[in-house]
Design a protein around this motif. Structure first.
Motif, mmCIF file in Angstrom:
data_model
loop_
_atom_site.group_PDB
_atom_site.id
_atom_site.type_symbol
_atom_site.label_atom_id
_atom_site.label_comp_id
_atom_site.label_asym_id
_atom_site.label_seq_id
_atom_site.Cartn_x
_atom_site.Cartn_y
_atom_site.Cartn_z
ATOM 1 N N LYS A 1 1.861 -7.376 -2.140
ATOM 2 C CA LYS A 1 1.104 -5.979 -2.150
ATOM 3 C C LYS A 1 0.188 -5.753 -3.114
ATOM 4 O O LYS A 1 0.253 -6.497 -4.218
ATOM 5 C CB LYS A 1 2.410 -5.146 -2.607
ATOM 6 C CG LYS A 1 3.414 -4.993 -1.217
ATOM 7 C CD LYS A 1 4.245 -3.832 -1.413
ATOM 8 C CE LYS A 1 5.220 -3.851 -0.262
ATOM 9 N NZ LYS A 1 6.097 -2.861 -0.165
ATOM 10 N N SER A 2 -0.590 -4.740 -2.912
ATOM 11 C CA SER A 2 -1.894 -4.440 -3.729
ATOM 12 C C SER A 2 -1.426 -3.550 -4.808
ATOM 13 O O SER A 2 -0.304 -2.797 -4.700
ATOM 14 C CB SER A 2 -3.014 -3.755 -2.889
ATOM 15 O OG SER A 2 -3.241 -4.706 -2.013
ATOM 16 N N VAL A 3 -1.895 -3.350 -5.979
ATOM 17 C CA VAL A 3 -1.719 -2.389 -7.125
ATOM 18 C C VAL A 3 -3.154 -1.941 -7.259
ATOM 19 O O VAL A 3 -4.075 -2.311 -7.102
ATOM 20 C CB VAL A 3 -1.117 -3.017 -8.268
ATOM 21 C CG1 VAL A 3 0.397 -3.437 -8.112
ATOM 22 C CG2 VAL A 3 -2.053 -4.009 -8.792
ATOM 23 N N ALA A 4 -2.978 -0.492 -7.931
ATOM 24 C CA ALA A 4 -4.250 0.086 -8.085
ATOM 25 C C ALA A 4 -5.019 -0.736 -9.275
ATOM 26 O O ALA A 4 -4.375 -1.057 -10.316
ATOM 27 C CB ALA A 4 -3.918 1.690 -8.546
ATOM 28 N N PRO A 5 -6.249 -0.811 -9.189
ATOM 29 C CA PRO A 5 -7.010 -1.675 -10.342
ATOM 30 C C PRO A 5 -6.885 -0.824 -11.390
ATOM 31 O O PRO A 5 -7.144 0.361 -11.508
ATOM 32 C CB PRO A 5 -8.326 -1.688 -9.541
ATOM 33 C CG PRO A 5 -8.626 -0.825 -8.838
ATOM 34 C CD PRO A 5 -7.124 -0.490 -8.255
ATOM 35 N N TYR B 1 -1.967 -8.802 -4.455
ATOM 36 C CA TYR B 1 -2.891 -9.508 -3.504
ATOM 37 C C TYR B 1 -3.341 -10.732 -3.432
ATOM 38 O O TYR B 1 -4.229 -10.928 -3.590
ATOM 39 C CB TYR B 1 -4.006 -8.278 -3.197
ATOM 40 C CG TYR B 1 -4.685 -8.635 -2.116
ATOM 41 C CD1 TYR B 1 -3.939 -7.945 -0.979
ATOM 42 C CD2 TYR B 1 -5.890 -8.973 -1.948
ATOM 43 C CE1 TYR B 1 -4.840 -8.246 0.552
ATOM 44 C CE2 TYR B 1 -6.464 -9.382 -0.702
ATOM 45 C CZ TYR B 1 -6.007 -8.460 0.381
ATOM 46 O OH TYR B 1 -6.683 -9.024 1.501
ATOM 47 N N GLY B 2 -2.066 -11.633 -3.538
ATOM 48 C CA GLY B 2 -2.361 -13.036 -3.520
ATOM 49 C C GLY B 2 -2.062 -13.493 -2.276
ATOM 50 O O GLY B 2 -1.175 -13.218 -1.756
ATOM 51 N N GLY B 3 -2.872 -14.476 -1.651
ATOM 52 C CA GLY B 3 -2.508 -14.885 -0.293
ATOM 53 C C GLY B 3 -1.835 -16.402 -0.658
ATOM 54 O O GLY B 3 -2.504 -17.186 -1.398
ATOM 55 N N TYR B 4 -0.489 -16.514 -0.201
ATOM 56 C CA TYR B 4 -0.051 -17.744 -0.259
ATOM 57 C C TYR B 4 0.565 -18.256 0.817
ATOM 58 O O TYR B 4 1.005 -17.918 1.754
ATOM 59 C CB TYR B 4 1.374 -17.587 -1.128
ATOM 60 C CG TYR B 4 0.978 -16.928 -2.678
ATOM 61 C CD1 TYR B 4 0.829 -17.819 -3.689
ATOM 62 C CD2 TYR B 4 0.864 -15.531 -2.847
ATOM 63 C CE1 TYR B 4 0.631 -17.289 -5.103
ATOM 64 C CE2 TYR B 4 0.477 -14.962 -4.050
ATOM 65 C CZ TYR B 4 0.447 -16.047 -5.220
ATOM 66 O OH TYR B 4 0.215 -15.774 -6.444
#
Length: 711
Positions: free
Chosen positions: A226-230, A183-186
């Motif tokens: 994409k996100s991953v579960a913390p 979840y990085g915005g590039y």
């Protein structure tokens, strides 16, 4: 002398900007600084709007360590609006900012690549593609791709820097950027380097590479991995009891770098367990429930959340009193559900019962007492340990309510000294250490019936020469539901040798008074008795004595006819005209007189009822004497012989002395005057002397019957 508070210098002045699709060139004049205290400059800028699919405004970006009066802000988004200010830096820190400058980057030029797109392939890869620039006069020599974190991702390493730069051959139109963060915005910037084509058609050729002829087209785009579960949970989870059925949970989110995605929900798990006091409230006492709660005090996007992060709170309601609960919280994003926090254990406090005692029943009911039984409230409604019961006992007839406080281990209650067929209402409540619960619904019942008392105001009134009308009032103590009355009457000759009766008839409560008894024997005295009946049986009799006057001499004979208008039965026979008829009538009268003397004690009819109300007799059980079938009158002439009742013309059944009801001493005492012992002995001697006379009387009757047969 500086007039700016806490600053040695003022703001830079004459700030101007020139823009392209992905860059802004800033220039400014230094502030007045006679003592040369300026160490450098800083720029603060913020994207406030954009045509790209990203939330705006973005957090501001601060650039320091600028040692010139100009600066180029690179890798910006095309067609986006930025707010910019410049400030000087001295030993005391940042000075005041210049006036804000609003600048908008340009659209993509024709020399730039077309339809630049990047999408998240994984949590670490962005896949980018594009099309060649649409120009016929230039050719692409190469592409240059570079990328950086967008504003707001200052918690990730490499923020504010160019993270990578790649040279791509002109024949390539696709590239995957790897090694990124979840979840990085590039911002991906792609430059196309072009040179002109000299001539046209087949004779055209590519001009040699000369820097002066170089044309650069730039385009940019932004996207998120994409996100991953913390792999962490919330911090500082605490629970605060608000009521016996609610608690307030509070926690703080973890560091933004560990969110690894936009927080969609906090998952609150409440697991119910059996209370520690050993009370089993239900068979399936272990039960888990998950509540999804969206962030309220912090922005769910970590790139937009403001430090310091605030505490989140949630009120968990509709818990069950006196249960043990374990609470935990985890973070949910598009990548899944993260780790759960360490559970907190909370035993809910007791409360007043939310339900009443149950299964209220009545046992051992008698005429004057009752025992009431019940069970404690349902375990789900007890809400704690029951310490006491309150029983409200209401006697409806006398409007008396008494409250009895009973210990928790007492589940029955007996009450004595009640009345027969008394209406009782009972309601019960339970108590815990926190107070009283609701009372149960009223439970009503009656004590058992007891035989009623005697009817009141019994009267026998002579109607005509030999008819009697009976009236009475209901008993003062019915002791139940009166369903009817039994009427008994017996006539006696003054010598007590011959009796008329006893006759018994039961009338239901629906039959109305008065009751007319017809064709009684004149010259007799009659004992009329009435008693009431309820579910417990017959009560005591009320008695009334009445003498029927002697008949006057008359030349007419009456019998009964039923008149349809008033049920009065009167037939009068007059002497006919003519001497022959007179002789026949005289002879018939003589015979009739003889038969009347013979059968004067025979019965004709027992009861007659006024047409209004009409009485319809019916058979009843539990009568002391045999009663007639419906619509058959009672009438009998009784001698003091072995048989109590002889069969008469109406088909009466003979009742022997053994079948007769033994007179109640109290009734005899009520019906007749008390005799002295001397009078009783004298009556006994008279009865012994009269026995031969009775035999002689019977012989004379047989002789008269033979003579009558001969005639």
């Amino acid at each position: 002398i500086s007039t700016y508070e806490e600053s040695l210098v003022g703001p830079p002045s004459s700030v101007v900007a020139s823009t392209s699709a992905t860059e802004i060139l800033l220039q400014w004049e230094p502030p007045f600084d006679p003592e040369s205290t300026i160490l450098g400059y800083g720029i603060i800028y913020q994207m406030i709007s954009t045509s790209s699919s990203i939330h705006a405004p973005r957090p501001p970006v601060i650039v320091r360590d600028i040692f010139d009066t100009s600066y180029i802000i690179e890798s910006l988004l095309v067609a986006s609006v930025y707010k910019i200010a410049v400030f000087a830096i001295t030993e005391q820190g940042a000075g005041p900012e210049s006036e804000e400058l609003i600048v908008e980057t340009t659209e993509t030029a024709i020399h730039a690549v077309q339809k630049l797109r990047c999408h998240a392939a994984t949590s670490e890869i962005l896949s980018c593609s594009w099309k060649h620039p649409e120009t016929a006069d230039y050719y692409v020599t190469e592409y240059q791709l570079k990328y950086r974190l967008i504003d707001g991702f200052d918690y990730y390493p490499g923020y504010g820097e160019e993270l990578g730069k790649v040279d791509i051959p002109p024949n390539i139109q696709h590239y995957n950027i790897s090694g990124l963060l979840p979840y990085g915005g590039y911002i991906v910037e792609l430059k196309s380097i072009l040179y002109p084509i000299v001539g046209s058609g087949e004779s055209g050729y590519k001009k040699s590479l000369d820097v002066e002829d170089e044309v650069i087209g730039t385009s940019s785009v932004v996207n998120f991995t994409k996100s991953v579960a913390p792999d962490v949970s919330v911090k500082d989870l605490s629970v605060n009891v608000q009521s016996p059925t609610s608690v307030e949970l509070s926690w703080r989110p973890p560091e933004k770098a560990k969110w690894k995605g936009k927080i969609d929900f906090y998952a609150i798990t409440a697991t119910r367990h059996s209370p520690s006091n050993g009370i089993t409230k239900r068979a399936d006492y272990s039960h888990s429930e998950t509540i999804l709660f969206t962030p309220q005090t912090n922005n769910p996007d970590p790139s937009l959340a403001t430090e310091p992060l605030l505490t989140e709170q949630y009120l968990v309601e509709e818990l069950e009193e006196n249960f043990e609960y374990r609470f935990s919280v985890s973070i949910m994003n598009q990548g899944g559900t993260g780790m759960s926090s360490e559970p907190l254990v909370q035993v809910m406090p007791e409360a007043a019962p939310s339900g009443p005692p149950q299964n209220i029943t009545v046992s051992e009911v008698t005429v004057t007492s009752v025992t009431i039984m019940w069970l404690p409230p349902d375990p789900l409604d007890a809400n704690g340990i029951i310490t006491m019961f309150s029983l409200r006992f209401t006697r409806e007839e006398i409007q008396e309510t008494t409250e009895f406080l009973l210990p928790a281990d007492q589940l029955s209650f007996s009450k004595y000294g009640l009345h027969a067929y008394e209406n009782i209402s009972v309601t019960i409540a339970a108590k815990t250490a926190e107070g009283w619960g609701p009372y149960s619904s009223s439970y009503s019942f009656f004590t058992l019936e007891e035989v009623p008392s005697s009817p009141v105001a019994l009267r026998a009134e002579l109607i005509g020469e030999n008819n009697v009308q009976l009236t009475w009032e209901p008993p003062e103590s019915p002791n139940g539901v009166i369903d009817g009355y039994q009427i008994t009457y017996t006539g006696h000759e003054r010598s007590l040798i011959v009796s008329d009766g006893p006759f018994v008839k039961f009338i239901s409560l629906s039959d109305r008074q008065p009751i007319l008894i017809m064709d009684l024997v004149q010259g007799y005295f009659y004992d009329f008795k009435v008693r009431a009946r309820n579910g417990a049986g017959y009560g005591t009799n009320s008695s009334f004595l009445l003498t029927i006057p002697e008949a006057a001499t008359t030349t007419t004979s009456t019998s009964r006819l039923e008149d349809e208008s008033d049920n009065t039965i009167i037939i009068t026979i007059a002497a006919p005209v003519g001497s022959v008829v007179i002789l026949i009538v005289i002879l018939l009268l003589a015979i009739a007189c003889f038969v009347a003397v013979k059968r004067r004690n025979k019965n004709k009819e027992s009861f007659a009822i006024y047409d209004t109300p009409r009485y319809i007799p019916r058979q009843e059980s539990q009568l002391p004497l045999v009663e007639n079938p419906p619509d058959i009158p009672l009438r009998s002439l009784i001698r003091t012989t072995d048989s109590a009742v002889e069969e008469n013309d109406y088909g009466l059944i003979t009742i022997t002395e053994s079948e007769m009801e033994t007179p109640d001493p109290k009734e005899e005492e009520d019906g007749f005057q008390e005799q002295s012992e001397d009078e009783q002995a004298s009556d006994y001697e008279e009865e012994e002397e009269e026995e031969p006379m009775n035999k002689q009387f019977e012989e004379n009757e047989e002789k008269q019957e033979k003579e009558l047969s001969f005639l």
